[in-house]
Design a protein around this motif. Structure first.
Motif, PDB file in Angstrom:
ATOM      1  N   PHE A   1    -105.159 -23.480  65.607  1.00  0.00           N
ATOM      2  CA  PHE A   1    -103.948 -22.846  66.488  1.00  0.00           C
ATOM      3  C   PHE A   1    -104.083 -24.381  67.358  1.00  0.00           C
ATOM      4  CE2 PHE A   1    -105.844 -18.340  66.056  1.00  0.00           C
ATOM      5  CZ  PHE A   1    -105.323 -18.469  64.757  1.00  0.00           C
ATOM      6  N   ARG A   2    -102.759 -23.861  67.287  1.00  0.00           N
ATOM      7  CA  ARG A   2    -102.067 -25.401  68.359  1.00  0.00           C
ATOM      8  C   ARG A   2    -101.116 -24.541  69.501  1.00  0.00           C
ATOM      9  NH1 ARG A   2    -101.061 -30.607  64.804  1.00  0.00           N
ATOM     10  NH2 ARG A   2    -102.243 -31.252  67.449  1.00  0.00           N
ATOM     11  N   PRO A   3    -101.635 -25.502  70.838  1.00  0.00           N
ATOM     12  CA  PRO A   3    -100.585 -24.710  71.429  1.00  0.00           C
ATOM     13  C   PRO A   3     -98.966 -24.005  71.827  1.00  0.00           C
ATOM     14  CG  PRO A   3    -101.230 -26.637  72.085  1.00  0.00           C
ATOM     15  CD  PRO A   3    -102.209 -26.546  71.297  1.00  0.00           C
ATOM     16  N   LEU A   4     -98.597 -23.093  72.352  1.00  0.00           N
ATOM     17  CA  LEU A   4     -96.984 -23.617  72.499  1.00  0.00           C
ATOM     18  C   LEU A   4     -96.783 -23.586  73.791  1.00  0.00           C
ATOM     19  CD1 LEU A   4     -97.454 -19.392  70.719  1.00  0.00           C
ATOM     20  CD2 LEU A   4     -97.367 -21.969  69.331  1.00  0.00           C
ATOM     21  N   SER A   5     -95.201 -23.618  73.444  1.00  0.00           N
ATOM     22  CA  SER A   5     -94.845 -23.818  74.413  1.00  0.00           C
ATOM     23  C   SER A   5     -94.386 -22.907  75.991  1.00  0.00           C
ATOM     24  CB  SER A   5     -93.969 -24.489  74.566  1.00  0.00           C
ATOM     25  OG  SER A   5     -92.768 -22.954  73.825  1.00  0.00           O
ATOM     26  N   PRO A   6     -94.472 -22.666  77.422  1.00  0.00           N
ATOM     27  CA  PRO A   6     -94.311 -21.333  78.000  1.00  0.00           C
ATOM     28  C   PRO A   6     -93.173 -20.501  77.274  1.00  0.00           C
ATOM     29  CG  PRO A   6     -94.266 -23.054  79.094  1.00  0.00           C
ATOM     30  CD  PRO A   6     -94.404 -24.294  77.814  1.00  0.00           C
TER      31      PRO A   6
ATOM     32  N   HIS B   1    -101.365  -6.929  77.257  1.00  0.00           N
ATOM     33  CA  HIS B   1    -101.745  -7.999  78.470  1.00  0.00           C
ATOM     34  C   HIS B   1    -100.889  -8.833  78.969  1.00  0.00           C
ATOM     35  CE1 HIS B   1    -105.541  -8.239  75.987  1.00  0.00           C
ATOM     36  NE2 HIS B   1    -104.728  -8.614  74.934  1.00  0.00           N
ATOM     37  N   ASP B   2    -100.707  -8.386  80.423  1.00  0.00           N
ATOM     38  CA  ASP B   2     -99.687  -9.777  80.901  1.00  0.00           C
ATOM     39  C   ASP B   2     -99.152 -10.477  80.931  1.00  0.00           C
ATOM     40  OD1 ASP B   2     -99.942  -7.788  82.703  1.00  0.00           O
ATOM     41  OD2 ASP B   2    -101.119  -8.733  84.420  1.00  0.00           O
ATOM     42  N   LEU B   3     -98.078 -11.717  80.863  1.00  0.00           N
ATOM     43  CA  LEU B   3     -98.469 -12.712  79.995  1.00  0.00           C
ATOM     44  C   LEU B   3     -99.124 -13.883  80.620  1.00  0.00           C
ATOM     45  CD1 LEU B   3     -96.244 -14.483  78.734  1.00  0.00           C
ATOM     46  CD2 LEU B   3     -94.712 -14.467  80.518  1.00  0.00           C
ATOM     47  N   LYS B   4     -99.190 -13.858  82.349  1.00  0.00           N
ATOM     48  CA  LYS B   4    -100.347 -14.554  82.984  1.00  0.00           C
ATOM     49  C   LYS B   4    -101.556 -15.259  82.078  1.00  0.00           C
ATOM     50  CE  LYS B   4    -101.855 -12.400  86.399  1.00  0.00           C
ATOM     51  NZ  LYS B   4    -103.171 -12.164  86.036  1.00  0.00           N
ATOM     52  N   ASP B   5    -101.966 -12.996  81.527  1.00  0.00           N
ATOM     53  CA  ASP B   5    -102.979 -14.035  80.745  1.00  0.00           C
ATOM     54  C   ASP B   5    -103.146 -14.763  79.312  1.00  0.00           C
ATOM     55  OD1 ASP B   5    -104.758 -12.994  82.887  1.00  0.00           O
ATOM     56  OD2 ASP B   5    -104.451 -10.465  81.903  1.00  0.00           O
ATOM     57  N   LEU B   6    -102.451 -14.323  78.140  1.00  0.00           N
ATOM     58  CA  LEU B   6    -101.996 -14.779  77.052  1.00  0.00           C
ATOM     59  C   LEU B   6    -101.531 -16.121  77.748  1.00  0.00           C
ATOM     60  CD1 LEU B   6     -99.428 -12.403  76.116  1.00  0.00           C
ATOM     61  CD2 LEU B   6    -101.555 -13.207  75.792  1.00  0.00           C
ATOM     62  N   GLU B   7    -100.992 -17.013  78.706  1.00  0.00           N
ATOM     63  CA  GLU B   7    -100.591 -18.516  78.766  1.00  0.00           C
ATOM     64  C   GLU B   7    -101.795 -19.320  79.398  1.00  0.00           C
ATOM     65  OE1 GLU B   7     -96.331 -18.163  80.821  1.00  0.00           O
ATOM     66  OE2 GLU B   7     -97.508 -17.209  82.090  1.00  0.00           O
ATOM     67  N   PHE B   8    -102.983 -18.168  80.434  1.00  0.00           N
ATOM     68  CA  PHE B   8    -104.045 -19.154  80.133  1.00  0.00           C
ATOM     69  C   PHE B   8    -104.900 -19.297  79.124  1.00  0.00           C
ATOM     70  CE2 PHE B   8    -108.781 -18.475  81.254  1.00  0.00           C
ATOM     71  CZ  PHE B   8    -108.950 -18.990  82.102  1.00  0.00           C
ATOM     72  N   VAL B   9    -104.842 -18.451  77.985  1.00  0.00           N
ATOM     73  CA  VAL B   9    -105.254 -19.035  76.665  1.00  0.00           C
ATOM     74  C   VAL B   9    -105.187 -19.613  76.110  1.00  0.00           C
ATOM     75  CG1 VAL B   9    -105.934 -18.138  74.901  1.00  0.00           C
ATOM     76  CG2 VAL B   9    -106.725 -16.334  76.600  1.00  0.00           C
ATOM     77  N   ASN B  10    -103.384 -19.771  76.534  1.00  0.00           N
ATOM     78  CA  ASN B  10    -102.710 -20.701  75.843  1.00  0.00           C
ATOM     79  C   ASN B  10    -102.729 -22.218  76.353  1.00  0.00           C
ATOM     80  OD1 ASN B  10    -100.588 -21.525  73.908  1.00  0.00           O
ATOM     81  ND2 ASN B  10     -98.948 -22.085  75.463  1.00  0.00           N
ATOM     82  N   TRP B  11    -103.734 -21.814  77.791  1.00  0.00           N
ATOM     83  CA  TRP B  11    -103.952 -23.747  78.045  1.00  0.00           C
ATOM     84  C   TRP B  11    -104.514 -23.646  78.170  1.00  0.00           C
ATOM     85  CZ3 TRP B  11    -107.597 -24.431  81.474  1.00  0.00           C
ATOM     86  CH2 TRP B  11    -107.462 -25.654  82.030  1.00  0.00           C
ATOM     87  N   HIS B  12    -106.201 -23.331  77.807  1.00  0.00           N
ATOM     88  CA  HIS B  12    -106.898 -23.764  76.998  1.00  0.00           C
ATOM     89  C   HIS B  12    -107.483 -23.774  76.057  1.00  0.00           C
ATOM     90  CE1 HIS B  12    -109.895 -22.933  80.449  1.00  0.00           C
ATOM     91  NE2 HIS B  12    -109.324 -21.634  81.055  1.00  0.00           N
TER      92      HIS B  12
ATOM     93  N   TYR C   1    -106.990 -10.567  68.291  1.00  0.00           N
ATOM     94  CA  TYR C   1    -105.204 -10.079  67.562  1.00  0.00           C
ATOM     95  C   TYR C   1    -104.547 -10.637  68.326  1.00  0.00           C
ATOM     96  CZ  TYR C   1    -102.290  -8.174  63.900  1.00  0.00           C
ATOM     97  OH  TYR C   1    -101.676  -7.973  62.934  1.00  0.00           O
ATOM     98  N   PRO C   2    -104.161 -10.723  69.308  1.00  0.00           N
ATOM     99  CA  PRO C   2    -103.412 -11.429  70.476  1.00  0.00           C
ATOM    100  C   PRO C   2    -103.280 -12.993  69.990  1.00  0.00           C
ATOM    101  CG  PRO C   2    -105.113  -9.952  72.056  1.00  0.00           C
ATOM    102  CD  PRO C   2    -105.313 -10.166  70.552  1.00  0.00           C
ATOM    103  N   ALA C   3    -104.306 -13.972  69.257  1.00  0.00           N
ATOM    104  CA  ALA C   3    -103.832 -15.106  69.489  1.00  0.00           C
ATOM    105  C   ALA C   3    -103.625 -14.762  67.332  1.00  0.00           C
ATOM    106  CB  ALA C   3    -105.961 -16.027  69.427  1.00  0.00           C
ATOM    107  N   TYR C   4    -103.666 -13.971  67.072  1.00  0.00           N
ATOM    108  CA  TYR C   4    -103.146 -14.194  65.391  1.00  0.00           C
ATOM    109  C   TYR C   4    -101.518 -13.988  65.779  1.00  0.00           C
ATOM    110  CZ  TYR C   4    -107.302 -13.055  63.538  1.00  0.00           C
ATOM    111  OH  TYR C   4    -108.924 -13.023  63.181  1.00  0.00           O
ATOM    112  N   GLU C   5    -101.382 -13.218  66.580  1.00  0.00           N
ATOM    113  CA  GLU C   5     -99.870 -12.429  66.903  1.00  0.00           C
ATOM    114  C   GLU C   5     -98.972 -13.901  67.376  1.00  0.00           C
ATOM    115  OE1 GLU C   5     -98.653  -8.811  67.101  1.00  0.00           O
ATOM    116  OE2 GLU C   5     -99.941  -9.140  68.536  1.00  0.00           O
ATOM    117  N   LEU C   6     -99.911 -14.593  68.368  1.00  0.00           N
ATOM    118  CA  LEU C   6     -99.524 -15.743  68.698  1.00  0.00           C
ATOM    119  C   LEU C   6     -99.276 -17.128  68.098  1.00  0.00           C
ATOM    120  CD1 LEU C   6    -100.901 -16.317  71.795  1.00  0.00           C
ATOM    121  CD2 LEU C   6     -98.467 -15.284  71.818  1.00  0.00           C
ATOM    122  N   TYR C   7     -99.820 -17.499  67.114  1.00  0.00           N
ATOM    123  CA  TYR C   7    -100.125 -18.918  66.585  1.00  0.00           C
ATOM    124  C   TYR C   7    -100.291 -18.931  65.049  1.00  0.00           C
ATOM    125  CZ  TYR C   7    -101.460 -19.745  70.876  1.00  0.00           C
ATOM    126  OH  TYR C   7    -102.276 -19.940  72.575  1.00  0.00           O
TER     127      TYR C   7
END
Length: 308
Positions: free
Chosen positions: A179-184, A201-212, A269-275
């Motif tokens: 999995f590779r990080p996405l743009s904001p 989930h709050d958008l900021k929480d998804l962004e926190f995971v994406n940043w990590h 599952y959120p990571a599956y949906e994102l990446y």
């Protein structure tokens, strides 16, 4: 089968020729490089590193076991299989992360990107790929009533030590490997679009995971090849995980309820949906024909294959 769950290995006959072909190409390139640098050690060959991604319940354990056995016994390649799960944060660090993000359900327990010790993972893989002795981290998912904890380092097994064959092939497997990080902007677009879990989930929480997820990039950069066991429909992961629990209850007398399975998979599952959609396009930007994507149907059997 007595367990009621049968995972047929129709994938390793596809993966093995792919792996061997990529290894042969790597060796050809290394030989050319050695000719250009006459003082180099002709026997100092870097291990071949494979990333392997597959959703939970698709049969990763069966596949990597078959791959390692075939590469080892039939082709004489010293093969090491490592799971991303063994790099989860120690229990105390996971609790500290959850406490620091009390409203972020994504890091309340182990699972999502950000709950792994990627400094440890990078240091381990760097040692192995450089042919140096290393100890394989181990994680006990049953510790602390299922919250999990890292096994003491004194119990980790060693590789590349005195009297041991040097590792020639490394397979790093896991549900979020590659999995590779996405743009904001991309994160926001997915969050605002149709989804099963993202808007829980709050958008900021998804962004926190994406940043990590940025800290996972050095690992992805080490891959020489990538295998993606993809589901034709990602939501089948719920059914597959439920099948596993039904069989655990049948065999051991205990396991998660249907509601607990849904809650468990919802945490991933959120990571599956994102990446997943980007992963399907190929994990490499600069390596052609190094990504094998295998699409499976509901019975986990191969339906389509793609070389990217």
């Amino acid at each position: 089968m007595a367990s009621g769950l049968e995972i047929v290995d129709d994938k390793s006959p596809i993966c093995i020729p792919f792996i061997l072909g990529r290894i042969k190409e790597q060796q050809r390139i290394q030989q050319l490089n050695r000719k250009e640098h006459l003082g180099s050690d002709a026997g100092n060959r870097r291990p071949f590193v494979i990333g392997l991604n597959g959703v939970q319940g698709v049969g990763k354990t069966t596949l990597v076991g078959a791959l390692a056995k075939t590469l080892q016994l039939e082709y004489g390649l010293e093969t090491l299989v490592v799971s991303i799960d063994d790099f989860y944060l120690p229990h105390a660090d996971q609790k500290a992360l959850a406490a620091a993000q009390p409203d972020n359900k994504l890091v309340a327990c182990r699972g999502e990107p950000g709950t792994h010790d990627m400094k440890l993972a990078s240091a381990f893989l760097e040692a192995v790929t450089q042919g140096r002795p290393a100890r394989i981290p181990q994680y006990d998912k049953s510790a602390y009533a299922g919250e999990g904890d890292r096994v003491p380092e004194s119990q980790w097994l060693g590789v590349n030590g005195p009297g041991q064959r040097k590792v020639e092939v490394v397979i790093l497997e896991g549900w979020c490997v590659g999995f590779r990080p996405l743009s904001p902007m991309a994160i926001t677009a997915k969050w605002m679009g149709p989804s099963r879990t993202l808007q829980d989930h709050d958008l900021k929480d998804l962004e926190f995971v994406n940043w990590h997820l940025e800290s996972y990039e050095p690992i992805t950069a080490m891959f020489d090849a990538f295998i993606h066991i993809d589901a034709e429909d990602l939501e089948w992961v719920y059914d597959w995980r439920l099948e596993q629990e039904v069989n655990l209850i049948r065999e051991r007398g205990s396991g998660m309820t249907h509601e607990q399975v849904i809650k468990f998979v919802d945490a991933y599952y959120p990571a599956y949906e994102l990446y997943s959609s980007n992963l399907r396009q190929g994990v490499f930007a600069d390596k052609l024909s190094c990504h094998l994507r295998i699409v499976v149907s509901k019975d986990r059997r191969v339906k389509e294959t793609f070389i990217i």
